[in-house]
Design a protein around this motif. Sequence first.
Motif, PDB file in Angstrom:
ATOM      1  N   LEU A   1      10.686  -4.897   6.454  1.00 12.34           N
ATOM      2  CA  LEU A   1      10.899  -3.459   6.616  1.00 12.34           C
ATOM      3  C   LEU A   1       9.644  -2.778   7.146  1.00 12.34           C
ATOM      4  CD1 LEU A   1      13.014  -2.876   3.408  1.00 12.34           C
ATOM      5  CD2 LEU A   1      13.799  -2.729   5.781  1.00 12.34           C
ATOM      6  N   ASN A   2       9.888  -1.659   7.814  1.00  9.69           N
ATOM      7  CA  ASN A   2       8.808  -0.969   8.515  1.00  9.69           C
ATOM      8  C   ASN A   2       7.951  -0.132   7.571  1.00  9.69           C
ATOM      9  OD1 ASN A   2       7.623  -0.880  10.969  1.00  9.69           O
ATOM     10  ND2 ASN A   2       9.346   0.123  12.001  1.00  9.69           N
ATOM     11  N   VAL A   3       7.224  -0.818   6.722  1.00  7.34           N
ATOM     12  CA  VAL A   3       6.335  -0.158   5.772  1.00  7.34           C
ATOM     13  C   VAL A   3       4.920  -0.659   6.015  1.00  7.34           C
ATOM     14  CG1 VAL A   3       5.790   0.222   3.341  1.00  7.34           C
ATOM     15  CG2 VAL A   3       8.186  -0.002   4.051  1.00  7.34           C
ATOM     16  N   LYS A   4       4.012   0.256   6.223  1.00  3.93           N
ATOM     17  CA  LYS A   4       2.610  -0.109   6.441  1.00  3.93           C
ATOM     18  C   LYS A   4       1.819   0.165   5.167  1.00  3.93           C
ATOM     19  CE  LYS A   4       4.376  -0.104  10.549  1.00  3.93           C
ATOM     20  NZ  LYS A   4       5.030  -1.309  11.071  1.00  3.93           N
TER      21      LYS A   4
ATOM     22  N   ILE B   1      -4.655   1.626  12.983  1.00  3.10           N
ATOM     23  CA  ILE B   1      -3.582   2.320  12.248  1.00  3.10           C
ATOM     24  C   ILE B   1      -2.611   2.963  13.234  1.00  3.10           C
ATOM     25  CG2 ILE B   1      -3.076   4.223  10.659  1.00  3.10           C
ATOM     26  CD1 ILE B   1      -5.939   3.457   9.398  1.00  3.10           C
ATOM     27  N   LYS B   2      -3.158   3.571  14.272  1.00  2.07           N
ATOM     28  CA  LYS B   2      -2.276   4.172  15.282  1.00  2.07           C
ATOM     29  C   LYS B   2      -1.397   3.099  15.921  1.00  2.07           C
ATOM     30  CE  LYS B   2      -4.516   6.990  18.141  1.00  2.07           C
ATOM     31  NZ  LYS B   2      -5.764   7.402  18.836  1.00  2.07           N
ATOM     32  N   GLU B   3      -2.012   1.965  16.234  1.00  2.00           N
ATOM     33  CA  GLU B   3      -1.298   0.867  16.883  1.00  2.00           C
ATOM     34  C   GLU B   3      -0.208   0.291  15.966  1.00  2.00           C
ATOM     35  OE1 GLU B   3      -1.605  -0.099  19.957  1.00  2.00           O
ATOM     36  OE2 GLU B   3      -0.328  -1.887  19.839  1.00  2.00           O
ATOM     37  N   SER B   4      -0.461   0.318  14.660  1.00  2.00           N
ATOM     38  CA  SER B   4       0.458  -0.343  13.720  1.00  2.00           C
ATOM     39  C   SER B   4       1.859   0.263  13.745  1.00  2.00           C
ATOM     40  CB  SER B   4      -0.103  -0.308  12.294  1.00  2.00           C
ATOM     41  OG  SER B   4      -0.121   1.019  11.799  1.00  2.00           O
ATOM     42  N   ALA B   5       1.970   1.500  14.201  1.00  2.00           N
ATOM     43  CA  ALA B   5       3.300   2.122  14.269  1.00  2.00           C
ATOM     44  C   ALA B   5       4.192   1.379  15.259  1.00  2.00           C
ATOM     45  CB  ALA B   5       3.177   3.593  14.669  1.00  2.00           C
ATOM     46  N   GLU B   6       3.576   0.698  16.197  1.00  2.00           N
ATOM     47  CA  GLU B   6       4.330  -0.030  17.217  1.00  2.00           C
ATOM     48  C   GLU B   6       4.590  -1.484  16.813  1.00  2.00           C
ATOM     49  OE1 GLU B   6       5.699   1.123  19.963  1.00  2.00           O
ATOM     50  OE2 GLU B   6       4.959   3.164  19.661  1.00  2.00           O
ATOM     51  N   ILE B   7       4.032  -1.894  15.682  1.00  2.00           N
ATOM     52  CA  ILE B   7       4.233  -3.271  15.216  1.00  2.00           C
ATOM     53  C   ILE B   7       5.412  -3.269  14.248  1.00  2.00           C
ATOM     54  CG2 ILE B   7       3.190  -5.251  14.023  1.00  2.00           C
ATOM     55  CD1 ILE B   7       0.426  -4.030  14.791  1.00  2.00           C
ATOM     56  N   GLU B   8       6.451  -4.024  14.570  1.00  2.00           N
ATOM     57  CA  GLU B   8       7.641  -4.054  13.725  1.00  2.00           C
ATOM     58  C   GLU B   8       7.332  -4.735  12.386  1.00  2.00           C
ATOM     59  OE1 GLU B   8      10.405  -2.578  14.594  1.00  2.00           O
ATOM     60  OE2 GLU B   8      11.553  -3.199  12.837  1.00  2.00           O
ATOM     61  N   GLY B   9       7.767  -4.140  11.317  1.00  2.00           N
ATOM     62  CA  GLY B   9       7.627  -4.761  10.004  1.00  2.00           C
ATOM     63  C   GLY B   9       6.336  -4.396   9.294  1.00  2.00           C
ATOM     64  N   PRO B  10       6.099  -5.062   8.171  1.00  2.00           N
ATOM     65  CA  PRO B  10       4.957  -4.686   7.337  1.00  2.00           C
ATOM     66  C   PRO B  10       3.599  -5.101   7.914  1.00  2.00           C
ATOM     67  CG  PRO B  10       6.079  -6.571   6.373  1.00  2.00           C
ATOM     68  CD  PRO B  10       6.905  -6.131   7.545  1.00  2.00           C
ATOM     69  N   VAL B  11       2.636  -4.223   7.734  1.00  2.00           N
ATOM     70  CA  VAL B  11       1.256  -4.501   8.149  1.00  2.00           C
ATOM     71  C   VAL B  11       0.351  -4.026   7.016  1.00  2.00           C
ATOM     72  CG1 VAL B  11      -0.539  -4.060   9.872  1.00  2.00           C
ATOM     73  CG2 VAL B  11       1.867  -4.001  10.567  1.00  2.00           C
ATOM     74  N   PHE B  12      -0.617  -4.841   6.672  1.00  2.00           N
ATOM     75  CA  PHE B  12      -1.637  -4.453   5.683  1.00  2.00           C
ATOM     76  C   PHE B  12      -2.930  -4.182   6.441  1.00  2.00           C
ATOM     77  CE2 PHE B  12      -4.989  -6.544   2.749  1.00  2.00           C
ATOM     78  CZ  PHE B  12      -5.370  -5.327   2.191  1.00  2.00           C
ATOM     79  N   ILE B  13      -3.411  -2.958   6.338  1.00  2.24           N
ATOM     80  CA  ILE B  13      -4.687  -2.602   6.973  1.00  2.24           C
ATOM     81  C   ILE B  13      -5.666  -2.269   5.855  1.00  2.24           C
ATOM     82  CG2 ILE B  13      -5.835  -1.058   8.608  1.00  2.24           C
ATOM     83  CD1 ILE B  13      -3.084  -0.727   9.981  1.00  2.24           C
ATOM     84  N   ARG B  14      -6.708  -3.078   5.766  1.00  3.43           N
ATOM     85  CA  ARG B  14      -7.615  -3.038   4.614  1.00  3.43           C
ATOM     86  C   ARG B  14      -8.778  -2.084   4.899  1.00  3.43           C
ATOM     87  NH1 ARG B  14     -12.143  -6.902   2.388  1.00  3.43           N
ATOM     88  NH2 ARG B  14     -11.402  -7.403   0.291  1.00  3.43           N
ATOM     89  N   LEU B  15      -8.854  -1.015   4.108  1.00  4.17           N
ATOM     90  CA  LEU B  15      -9.851   0.025   4.365  1.00  4.17           C
ATOM     91  C   LEU B  15     -10.858   0.125   3.224  1.00  4.17           C
ATOM     92  CD1 LEU B  15      -7.240   2.625   5.636  1.00  4.17           C
ATOM     93  CD2 LEU B  15      -8.716   1.155   7.042  1.00  4.17           C
TER      94      LEU B  15
END
Lengths: 306, 276
Positions: free
Chosen positions: A96-99, A146-160
């Motif tokens: 699912l499209n949750v970041k 983070i901006k780019e991640s909207a274009e990546i289908e599915g879950p993405v973990f961006i560690r801040l």
Amino acid sequence: MKATREGYGDALLELGEKYENIVVLDADLAKSTYSIKFAQRYPERFIECGIAEQNMMDLAAGIATCGKICYTGSFVIFACQRALEQVRNTICYSNLNVKLCPTHAGISVGEDGASHQTVEDIAIMRAIPNMKVIVPADYYQAREAIKESAEIEGPVFIRLGRPAVPFIYGDNYRFQFGKIEKLREGSDVSIFSTGIMVKKSLEASFILEKEGIEAEVINVHTIKPLDEEGILESVAKTKRVVTAEEHSIIGGLGGAISELLSEKFPCKVKRVGIEDKFGCSGSANELLIHYGLTPEKIAFSAKSLL
Amino acid sequence: MEREEVTKLLKEKSKQLRYDIIKMIGLAGSGHPGGSLSAADIVATLYFYHLRHDFRNPYWEDRDRFVFSKGHAAPLLYAALAEAGYFSREVLWTLRKFNSPLQGHPDMRKLPGVEISAGSLGHGFSAACGMALAGKIDKKDYRVFVLIGDGECQEGEIWETAMFASHYKLDNLCGILDYNGLQIDGPVSKVMEVQPLAAKWQAFGWEVIEIDGHDFNQIIDALEKARTVKGKPTMIIARTIKGKGVSFMENVVDFHGKAPDREQMEQALKEIKESD
């Protein structure tokens, strides 16, 4: 100097304008994660969940089934570990499209101590099918990833991270998902690093240069999927590898690269990271030195391979 | 349609669902009959009377959503979807088999009509709440229904969501609690008491309606009443019998997660067929 988490706040504002279907959730940490900026500009698309991360992750999953892109904020320890099973079973299993853009990663959280720090989150997140893992090295890289991640289908973990860290890139930086970035060419040793250790790896290369050692410094901002080709190309040249990360030496960047090289190009690998220990209280700098996350340690590890 | 005709139709439908549940689980050799049978009358009322849905267009944006948070009752969901026309009945007999879209627990990516992959208790309830919230954001008039178990109320996440749904005044969300009183390790009251249920949900800001979950008139009335409640979500606490419809399964803890053997299956199917 600027914290990578500030990149989250600024990226969300741009995303909010560009995509009508962005929804942002936070669990009583909107001020710390900077999602407060989005909350103030787009209150109708901001969901305050209170201190309930498990519910927040499944809520985001449900909202995502209705055609929305959800961004969730919290601290890494709560997003990736308290709500791990929600992330695994509901978000990742159904792609699912949750970041996940949680902040306060690693030990540079500092004074709050071990309960609020993380040393094992990369290992956990990258083991879950469908999950992608990005660890930005500075504010600009965080913002653009983070901006780019909207274009990546599915879950993405961006560690801040929490603390302000030096800039490596500039305002016009373009993020390329899944591609390593060579920041310095060298032929003696490859230093693969991620997150705040990228800057320290560059500093290590200056120490090594003075001793006549040419280090190749590579920012592996995307740990999953790993840019195997890019990594192998560098290692084929140097045949010596050091990895550096603000994470346990078990299962993170060092683990991922060791897995790759043991199958495709066996060679010596030195992993610089936290040695299977929990963090503790102290200033971020004190802790980085205490746990050996320093340019000197990276340079020393590189020399030990020669 | 007159109410009497409706209840007559629903009775036929739930009989069919029970028959299919037993056959599916019997053929699969594993699965959860008890909690599938207990909620069959509720689910029949939703799919064949109350829900706004279209089996030809399972991703219709304005459809009502029905989430099976107690995902182990998957055979009931599958039987209802097949009966409603989402897929061919023949598929039912592949339950739990390799390559089947009918996974042990519902999988939204393998089977259209499944709103969210569920199985781990508590998750579907939160996800349903997210769907209701998305409906509010988009100013849509669809409603979200979610089936939870009584044992499931032991999960902490349920209460995180309970608090959230009333805080956000999600009156488009309707929970149905299948209160069959049994869970894997024994009676819910012995394993971990969840009572007083009505008082708990009321304390969390929900409208509570208590019904007999096998009385179609009560189920219909409760769903219709929930539709009129404004400013808060509704929880229908439905008193049910675990294993309902098969004499040797009723109120038997073991049939929570045990398939009938061949002989038991035949006997159960016969009983259901001959019931009025």
